[in-house]
Design an enzyme around this catalytic site. Structure first.
Site, short mmCIF file in Angstrom:
data_model
loop_
_atom_site.label_atom_id
_atom_site.label_comp_id
_atom_site.label_asym_id
_atom_site.label_seq_id
_atom_site.Cartn_x
_atom_site.Cartn_y
_atom_site.Cartn_z
N ASP A 12 40.26 41.38 36.27
CA ASP A 12 39.57 42.17 36.86
C ASP A 12 38.76 42.85 35.88
O ASP A 12 39.17 43.13 34.82
CB ASP A 12 40.49 43.17 37.72
CG ASP A 12 39.51 43.97 38.55
OD1 ASP A 12 38.47 43.70 38.73
OD2 ASP A 12 40.04 44.83 39.41
N HIS A 29 31.07 37.96 34.33
CA HIS A 29 31.98 36.88 34.54
C HIS A 29 31.74 35.86 33.43
O HIS A 29 32.72 35.06 33.10
CB HIS A 29 31.45 36.13 35.85
CG HIS A 29 31.65 36.94 37.12
ND1 HIS A 29 32.58 37.79 37.43
CD2 HIS A 29 30.58 37.65 37.93
CE1 HIS A 29 32.72 38.72 38.48
NE2 HIS A 29 31.33 38.35 38.72
N LEU A 123 51.22 22.49 29.90
CA LEU A 123 51.17 23.72 30.62
C LEU A 123 50.58 23.26 32.00
O LEU A 123 49.79 22.56 32.03
CB LEU A 123 50.06 24.65 29.80
CG LEU A 123 49.66 26.01 30.65
CD1 LEU A 123 50.41 26.90 30.94
CD2 LEU A 123 48.26 26.29 29.79
C1 FPP Z 1 36.99 40.53 39.15
O1 FPP Z 1 36.09 41.14 38.39
C2 FPP Z 1 36.71 38.91 38.75
C3 FPP Z 1 36.18 37.95 39.45
C4 FPP Z 1 36.00 38.08 40.80
C5 FPP Z 1 35.95 36.77 38.86
C6 FPP Z 1 36.63 36.04 37.85
C7 FPP Z 1 36.21 34.80 37.42
C8 FPP Z 1 36.01 34.46 36.22
C9 FPP Z 1 36.69 35.23 34.93
C10 FPP Z 1 35.35 33.27 35.42
C11 FPP Z 1 35.55 31.93 36.44
C12 FPP Z 1 36.92 31.65 35.96
C13 FPP Z 1 37.41 30.41 35.65
C14 FPP Z 1 38.83 30.14 35.75
C15 FPP Z 1 36.46 29.52 35.19
P1 FPP Z 1 35.12 42.10 39.02
O2 FPP Z 1 33.76 41.39 39.42
O3 FPP Z 1 35.64 42.51 40.43
O4 FPP Z 1 34.90 43.44 38.30
P2 FPP Z 1 34.41 44.94 38.65
O5 FPP Z 1 35.75 45.18 39.26
O6 FPP Z 1 34.69 45.60 37.37
O7 FPP Z 1 33.40 44.91 39.34
#
Ligand code: FPP
Length: 233
Positions: A12, A29, A123
């Site tokens: 997050d 992201h 893994l």
């Molecule tokens: C939450 O942060 C994160 C996500 C919804 C997406 C996570 C995705 C990645 C790290 C990249 C893709 C992953 C892989 C495995 C290839 P948020 O956007 O909710 O952050 P915020 O709460 O600060 O807005």
């Protein structure tokens, strides 16, 4: 040090990381992908056999179309680019969630990547995609009802392990440690049944800044915990 067998991470804070830098959410992201690679390296280095990452929840479809499409293409690009790394490191790729609802080409790439890595055991990397614990339970209940109709299951003998064997996580041990970054204290529909006895660690670090040393700190915290499973010391 008592090392967890299965670490699951709620990644997050990508959006906040980007906002602080006046960048687009997608840039956050994108940076988050580097942390994904660091987490994989940290899991291997610490001899953790199971790592699960919450990449896209079923609720994430409600984000702006641009962000959803961007996340899908980041995921697609990650698999295209990093499959080599998975194979070199003998990493088995698994997914949990309704992946058949993802864009067709991405779904195909996921299925192929899983097939190509199915025999590895250094893994097990599980990516939660279009995942929601509640939907996973609905799907499991439907399968159980179907088996009951076909008389391959007897509802009188239904146990929790039997239910667990119908969940997407059927081949995974329950998580020992759940890490959530960015200082939030929620499970957000992630592994709700499976985390019945998981230790939860929240880090204030935003996911794109989360590195191997933060991962090690989480493991150190885990090692201090006394797991009682409802018993007394
Ligand atoms: C939450 O942060 C994160 C996500 C919804 C997406 C996570 C995705 C990645 C790290 C990249 C893709 C992953 C892989 C495995 C290839 P948020 O956007 O909710 O952050 P915020 O709460 O600060 O807005």
């Amino acid at each position: 040090m008592d090392t967890p067998q299965h670490v699951a991470i709620i990644m997050d804070g990508n959006g906040r990381w980007a906002k602080k830098r006046k960048l687009t959410r997608l840039a956050g992201h994108k940076e988050g992908i580097n942390s994904v690679k660091k987490a994989i390296e940290a899991a291997i280095r610490n001899k953790i056999p199971y790592l699960t990452l919450y990449a896209f929840s079923s609720e994430n479809w409600n984000r702006p179309k641009e962000e959803v499409n961007g996340l899908m293409s980041l995921l697609h690009g990650f698999l295209e680019k990093e499959l080599k790394l998975l194979i070199e490191n003998k990493i088995q790729l698994k997914t949990i969630g309704r992946i058949h609802e993802l864009p067709k080409a991405t779904h195909k790439l996921i299925v192929e990547s899983k097939e190509k890595t199915a025999h590895f055991d250094q893994l097990t990397l599980t990516i939660a995609l279009n995942y929601s614990s509640q939907n996973e339970i609905i799907d499991a209940v439907k399968r159980i009802i179907q088996e009951e109709r076909e008389s391959t299951i007897n509802l009188e003998e239904l146990t929790y392990p039997k239910i667990a064997s119908h969940l997407d996580t059927k081949d995974l041990p329950d998580p020992d440690l759940i890490i959530r970054t960015s200082g939030e204290y929620r499970l957000s529909n992630f592994l709700l049944l499976q985390s019945a006895y998981a230790e939860i660690y929240t880090s204030p670090i935003l996911w794109p800044d989360f590195n191997q040393s933060h991962f090690t700190t989480a493991l150190e915290h885990f090692a201090q915990r006394e797991r009682r499973y409802g018993k007394i010391s």
